[in-house]
Design a protein around this motif. Structure first.
Motif, PDB file in Angstrom:
ATOM      1  N   LEU A 197     -63.257 -46.912 -81.892  1.00 47.75           N
ATOM      2  CA  LEU A 197     -63.392 -48.026 -80.956  1.00 47.75           C
ATOM      3  C   LEU A 197     -62.081 -48.787 -80.752  1.00 47.75           C
ATOM      4  O   LEU A 197     -61.985 -49.602 -79.843  1.00 47.75           O
ATOM      5  CB  LEU A 197     -64.471 -48.996 -81.437  1.00 47.75           C
ATOM      6  N   THR A 198     -61.101 -48.510 -81.582  1.00 51.47           N
ATOM      7  CA  THR A 198     -59.827 -49.220 -81.525  1.00 51.47           C
ATOM      8  C   THR A 198     -58.675 -48.208 -81.534  1.00 51.47           C
ATOM      9  O   THR A 198     -57.864 -48.191 -82.466  1.00 51.47           O
ATOM     10  CB  THR A 198     -59.720 -50.203 -82.703  1.00 51.47           C
ATOM     11  N   PRO A 199     -58.597 -47.361 -80.508  1.00 42.84           N
ATOM     12  CA  PRO A 199     -57.511 -46.376 -80.478  1.00 42.84           C
ATOM     13  C   PRO A 199     -56.153 -47.066 -80.353  1.00 42.84           C
ATOM     14  O   PRO A 199     -56.065 -48.228 -79.938  1.00 42.84           O
ATOM     15  CB  PRO A 199     -57.831 -45.531 -79.241  1.00 42.84           C
ATOM     16  N   GLY A 200     -55.105 -46.358 -80.698  1.00 43.59           N
ATOM     17  CA  GLY A 200     -53.764 -46.921 -80.709  1.00 43.59           C
ATOM     18  C   GLY A 200     -53.263 -47.392 -79.364  1.00 43.59           C
ATOM     19  O   GLY A 200     -52.401 -48.273 -79.299  1.00 43.59           O
ATOM     20  N   ASP A 201     -53.808 -46.845 -78.278  1.00 41.87           N
ATOM     21  CA  ASP A 201     -53.353 -47.242 -76.940  1.00 41.87           C
ATOM     22  C   ASP A 201     -54.203 -48.358 -76.338  1.00 41.87           C
ATOM     23  O   ASP A 201     -54.018 -48.738 -75.187  1.00 41.87           O
ATOM     24  CB  ASP A 201     -53.314 -46.037 -76.005  1.00 41.87           C
ATOM     25  N   LEU A 202     -55.116 -48.935 -77.120  1.00 41.12           N
ATOM     26  CA  LEU A 202     -56.001 -49.985 -76.612  1.00 41.12           C
ATOM     27  C   LEU A 202     -55.224 -51.265 -76.349  1.00 41.12           C
ATOM     28  O   LEU A 202     -54.478 -51.735 -77.207  1.00 41.12           O
ATOM     29  CB  LEU A 202     -57.125 -50.257 -77.615  1.00 41.12           C
ATOM     30  N   VAL A 203     -55.406 -51.828 -75.163  1.00 43.84           N
ATOM     31  CA  VAL A 203     -54.756 -53.082 -74.777  1.00 43.84           C
ATOM     32  C   VAL A 203     -55.713 -54.257 -74.970  1.00 43.84           C
ATOM     33  O   VAL A 203     -55.327 -55.326 -75.427  1.00 43.84           O
ATOM     34  CB  VAL A 203     -54.289 -53.013 -73.301  1.00 43.84           C
ATOM     35  N   ALA A 204     -56.971 -54.054 -74.600  1.00 46.00           N
ATOM     36  CA  ALA A 204     -57.984 -55.110 -74.693  1.00 46.00           C
ATOM     37  C   ALA A 204     -59.362 -54.456 -74.696  1.00 46.00           C
ATOM     38  O   ALA A 204     -59.515 -53.308 -74.270  1.00 46.00           O
ATOM     39  CB  ALA A 204     -57.873 -56.073 -73.506  1.00 46.00           C
ATOM     40  N   ALA A 205     -60.356 -55.194 -75.167  1.00 47.79           N
ATOM     41  CA  ALA A 205     -61.732 -54.697 -75.156  1.00 47.79           C
ATOM     42  C   ALA A 205     -62.675 -55.874 -74.964  1.00 47.79           C
ATOM     43  O   ALA A 205     -62.354 -57.011 -75.327  1.00 47.79           O
ATOM     44  CB  ALA A 205     -62.056 -53.965 -76.451  1.00 47.79           C
ATOM     45  N   TRP A 206     -63.838 -55.579 -74.387  1.00 51.93           N
ATOM     46  CA  TRP A 206     -64.862 -56.583 -74.127  1.00 51.93           C
ATOM     47  C   TRP A 206     -66.195 -56.058 -74.618  1.00 51.93           C
ATOM     48  O   TRP A 206     -66.428 -54.854 -74.686  1.00 51.93           O
ATOM     49  CB  TRP A 206     -64.971 -56.884 -72.630  1.00 51.93           C
ATOM     50  N   VAL A 207     -67.068 -56.988 -74.949  1.00 56.38           N
ATOM     51  CA  VAL A 207     -68.430 -56.646 -75.339  1.00 56.38           C
ATOM     52  C   VAL A 207     -69.408 -57.417 -74.469  1.00 56.38           C
ATOM     53  O   VAL A 207     -69.107 -58.517 -73.994  1.00 56.38           O
ATOM     54  CB  VAL A 207     -68.712 -56.955 -76.830  1.00 56.38           C
ATOM     55  N   ALA A 208     -70.545 -56.809 -74.284  1.00 56.02           N
ATOM     56  CA  ALA A 208     -71.691 -57.502 -73.692  1.00 56.02           C
ATOM     57  C   ALA A 208     -72.604 -57.843 -74.864  1.00 56.02           C
ATOM     58  O   ALA A 208     -72.863 -56.989 -75.724  1.00 56.02           O
ATOM     59  CB  ALA A 208     -72.408 -56.605 -72.692  1.00 56.02           C
ATOM     60  N   VAL A 209     -73.052 -59.080 -74.910  1.00 58.41           N
ATOM     61  CA  VAL A 209     -73.872 -59.551 -76.020  1.00 58.41           C
ATOM     62  C   VAL A 209     -75.120 -60.220 -75.450  1.00 58.41           C
ATOM     63  O   VAL A 209     -75.035 -61.035 -74.527  1.00 58.41           O
ATOM     64  CB  VAL A 209     -73.082 -60.546 -76.905  1.00 58.41           C
ATOM     65  N   ALA A 210     -76.263 -59.868 -76.018  1.00 55.90           N
ATOM     66  CA  ALA A 210     -77.528 -60.508 -75.650  1.00 55.90           C
ATOM     67  C   ALA A 210     -78.231 -60.913 -76.945  1.00 55.90           C
ATOM     68  O   ALA A 210     -78.436 -60.059 -77.819  1.00 55.90           O
ATOM     69  CB  ALA A 210     -78.403 -59.557 -74.838  1.00 55.90           C
ATOM     70  N   ASP A 211     -78.575 -62.160 -77.066  1.00 50.39           N
ATOM     71  CA  ASP A 211     -79.239 -62.684 -78.268  1.00 50.39           C
ATOM     72  C   ASP A 211     -78.480 -62.316 -79.545  1.00 50.39           C
ATOM     73  O   ASP A 211     -79.078 -61.949 -80.559  1.00 50.39           O
ATOM     74  CB  ASP A 211     -80.684 -62.178 -78.340  1.00 50.39           C
ATOM     75  N   GLY A 212     -77.153 -62.377 -79.471  1.00 51.61           N
ATOM     76  CA  GLY A 212     -76.321 -62.117 -80.632  1.00 51.61           C
ATOM     77  C   GLY A 212     -76.118 -60.645 -80.981  1.00 51.61           C
ATOM     78  O   GLY A 212     -75.503 -60.334 -81.991  1.00 51.61           O
ATOM     79  N   VAL A 213     -76.638 -59.746 -80.146  1.00 48.15           N
ATOM     80  CA  VAL A 213     -76.544 -58.307 -80.407  1.00 48.15           C
ATOM     81  C   VAL A 213     -75.656 -57.661 -79.351  1.00 48.15           C
ATOM     82  O   VAL A 213     -75.820 -57.908 -78.153  1.00 48.15           O
ATOM     83  CB  VAL A 213     -77.954 -57.659 -80.376  1.00 48.15           C
TER      84      VAL A 213
END
Length: 156
Positions: A38-54
Motif C-alpha cells: 500500500l506504500t510503494p516507493g513511488d507513492l506521492v500521496a494517498a487517500w482513504v474513504a472512511v464510513a463510521d470509522g472503517v
C-alpha cells in the motif's frame, strides 16, 4: 468521507484490501507485506474513504517514469495506484469520487493501468472518460497463470 491517508489508517486499509482480494482477487496475489504494498516507493500521496470509522476505499497517486510521459506526448502528473473499494461500499460512486480526488490534486492528466481481468474497473474508467492508450504484458501472472494483459489509460 474522503481524506488524506495517515499511518494510523494502514491497518484498516489492509483489512479493507483483504475484503477486496477475497471478492475480486485484487491484488492477484496477496502481498507478503500488505503495508508495504500500500506504500510503494513511488507513492506521492494517498487517500482513504472512511464510513463510521472503517476504511471502505483507498487510492494513491504515484510518480510516473519519464519514458512513459515521453511516450504519451502529453504532460502527465502521476499515476493512479492502489484504487479499491470494499464490496459493501460499492454502487454509490465511491470509486469515482476517489478518482476525482486524485485528479483534482494532480491538476494535470494522470495515467493508470488495469489488468484485462478487471472488467468492472475498466467499465468505471471508461464511463469516467479515461481513454485506453496502450496494452502491454505484465511481469506478474493473471488467474490463468499467464503474464497479465495490462491496459494503460489516460485521464480526461
Amino acid at each position: 468521507m474522503i481524506r488524506p491517508r495517515t499511518e494510523a489508517d494502514l491497518d484498516g486499509c489492509v483489512k479493507a484490501l483483504a475484503e477486496v482480494q477475497a471478492a475480486d482477487r485484487y491484488p492477484v496475489d496477496w502481498p507478503a507485506d500488505p503495508h508495504g504494498w500500500l506504500t510503494p516507493g513511488d507513492l506521492v500521496a494517498a487517500w482513504v474513504a472512511v464510513a463510521d470509522g472503517v476504511v471502505t476505499g483507498h487510492v494513491g497517486l504515484a510518480r510516473v517514469e519519464p519514458e512513459l510521459v515521453e511516450s504519451l506526448g502529453v504532460p502527465v502528473g502521476g499515476a493512479v495506484t492502489r484504487l479499491f473499494v470494499t464490496p459493501g461500499a460499492r454502487g454509490g460512486g465511491l470509486a469515482a469520487r476517489l478518482l476525482d480526488q486524485v485528479r483534482v490534486t494532480a491538476g494535470v492528466p494522470l495515467t493508470l493501468n488495469v489488468s484485462d481481468e478487471g472488467r468492472a474497473a475498466i467499465a468505471l474508467y471508461e464511463r469516467q472518460g479515461w481513454r485506453r492508450v496502450a496494452s502491454t504484458r505484465a511481469r506478474w501472472l493473471n488467474s490463468a497463470g499467464e503474464p497479465a494483459l495490462l491496459h494503460h489509460y489516460l485521464s480526461p
